[in-house]
Write an enzyme that holds these catalytic residues in place. Structure first.
Site, PDB file in Angstrom:
ATOM      1  N   ASP A 291       0.848  -1.197   0.000  1.00  0.00           N
ATOM      2  CA  ASP A 291       0.000   0.000   0.000  1.00  0.00           C
ATOM      3  C   ASP A 291       0.886   1.250   0.000  1.00  0.00           C
ATOM      4  O   ASP A 291       1.773   1.383   0.837  1.00  0.00           O
ATOM      5  CB  ASP A 291      -0.876  -0.047   1.259  1.00  0.00           C
ATOM      6  CG  ASP A 291      -1.770   1.163   1.408  1.00  0.00           C
ATOM      7  OD1 ASP A 291      -2.720   1.298   0.640  1.00  0.00           O
ATOM      8  OD2 ASP A 291      -1.498   1.981   2.297  1.00  0.00           O
TER       9      ASP A 291
ATOM     10  N   ASP B  83      -4.027   2.230  -5.172  1.00  0.00           N
ATOM     11  CA  ASP B  83      -2.751   2.262  -4.447  1.00  0.00           C
ATOM     12  C   ASP B  83      -2.468   1.038  -3.592  1.00  0.00           C
ATOM     13  O   ASP B  83      -1.521   1.043  -2.822  1.00  0.00           O
ATOM     14  CB  ASP B  83      -2.630   3.547  -3.628  1.00  0.00           C
ATOM     15  CG  ASP B  83      -3.209   3.444  -2.233  1.00  0.00           C
ATOM     16  OD1 ASP B  83      -4.278   2.809  -2.089  1.00  0.00           O
ATOM     17  OD2 ASP B  83      -2.596   3.974  -1.309  1.00  0.00           O
ATOM     18  N   GLU B  84      -3.271  -0.012  -3.709  1.00  0.00           N
ATOM     19  CA  GLU B  84      -2.950  -1.195  -2.907  1.00  0.00           C
ATOM     20  C   GLU B  84      -3.283  -2.486  -3.644  1.00  0.00           C
ATOM     21  O   GLU B  84      -4.159  -2.517  -4.496  1.00  0.00           O
ATOM     22  CB  GLU B  84      -3.638  -1.165  -1.542  1.00  0.00           C
ATOM     23  CG  GLU B  84      -5.120  -1.033  -1.605  1.00  0.00           C
ATOM     24  CD  GLU B  84      -5.773  -1.034  -0.213  1.00  0.00           C
ATOM     25  OE1 GLU B  84      -5.432  -1.894   0.618  1.00  0.00           O
ATOM     26  OE2 GLU B  84      -6.638  -0.185   0.011  1.00  0.00           O
TER      27      GLU B  84
END
Ligand code: TTP
Ligand code: CA
Length: 286
Positions: free
Chosen positions: A8, A103-104
């Site tokens: 992340d 984003d993860e």
């Protein structure tokens, strides 16, 4: 046994802005809409979090808490581009990558593990590559399940690395607040707090039938997660479950005409997405 990484980005939007504009580095930066336009904080740099500024907070509250805050309007295309590049880096490590958002992602690295290359080593490699190729930091959690890896990635932010050794899941989870568990939202947490259940350890100590009484059908899975058991695989292609459109008004309103007009505009947008991708839905929510 699987080996799963959860990776992340730290302060994703804010970090991309700080990277692209060196003048913003080390500064209290937030990304989001203007306070006049009732904007909210999408992402807060770690420098501004010291003032109690957080994601989803109204921009004017952020300004009150940190008058010297620097606000940057979002550049979604840029974040999308960075996201595609990081997913490429992940896929160079293993094809088994399941993105959760821009984003993860989860990475199943089981097949890449050798006696010389432990899951923790792979995580270090991954962090190094992201830093050198994208000039950004990620936090990584390593564990034998998705749920443990995800909780672990959050433990040591920013630029963190937390490895949960196989077999130590219960021990790792026990002291953490119940809110860390998937499926325990603020309301459920409050209810459980009033019954003296605060840590995942408190939860794990409850008998099986307690979970069914408290959670109904999802009881067994909540219990399993509290015990550190989670055998959900990393899924590369996920089926899309919903299509939506949204907007924020500059003023609160209960004017039915205005609201109807708005619903009509938003549903047309949803309709055009459905048409574009040639898909259908069977449930409509407003
Ligand atoms: P997060 O991973 O929740 O937050 P973050 O990356 O900014 O910070 P960290 O992980 O270090 O705690 O969300 C990723 C991005 O998603 C974030 O940069 C901006 C966007 N986002 C919003 O637009 N609104 C929100 O309320 C949240 C939580 C995130
Ligand atoms: Ca993040």
């Amino acid at each position: 046994m699987r080996h799963i990484l959860h990776a992340d980005f730290d302060a994703f939007y804010a970090a991309v802005e700080q990277r692209d504009n060196p003048g913003l580095r080390g500064k209290p930066v937030v990304v989001g809409g203007s306070p006049e336009g009732r904007g909210v904080v999408a992402s807060a740099s770690y420098e501004v979090r010291r003032f109690g500024v957080r994601s989803a907070m109204p921009m004017w509250t952020a300004l009150q808490r940190c008058p010297e805050v620097i606000r940057v309007p979002p550049r979604f295309d840029r974040y999308g581009e960075v996201s595609r590049r990081v997913m490429e880096i992940f896929r160079a490590i293993t094809p088994l990558v399941e993105p959760l958002s821009l984003d993860e992602a989860y990475l199943d690295v089981t097949q890449s593990v050798t006696p010389e290359r432990s899951p923790a080593r792979i995580a270090v490699e991954l962090k190094r590559r992201v830093r050198s190729e994208l000039l950004l930091t990620i936090s990584v959690g390593v564990g034998v399940s998705k749920s443990v890896a995800k909780i672990a990635s959050d433990m040591d932010k920013p630029d963190g690395l937390t490895v949960v050794v196989p077999g130590s899941e219960r021990e790792f989870l026990a002291p953490l607040p119940i809110e860390s568990l998937w499926g325990i939202g603020p309301k459920t947490a409050e209810r459980l707090h009033s019954q003296g259940v605060r840590s995942i350890g408190d939860l794990a100590a409850k008998p099986e039938d307690w979970f069914v009484t408290r959670f109904g059908r999802t009881g067994p899975s909540v219990r399993a997660l509290a015990l550190g058991q989670d055998d959900r695989p990393v899924v590369v292609e996920r089926e899309r479950k919903s299509v939506s459109a949204e907007t924020t008004l500059s003023h609160d309103t209960d004017d039915p005409e205005l609201l109807l007009e708005l619903v009509s505009r938003l549903s047309q947008r949803v309709g055009s997405y459905l048409e574009r991708d040639d898909i259908q839905g069977k449930t409509v929510k407003v």
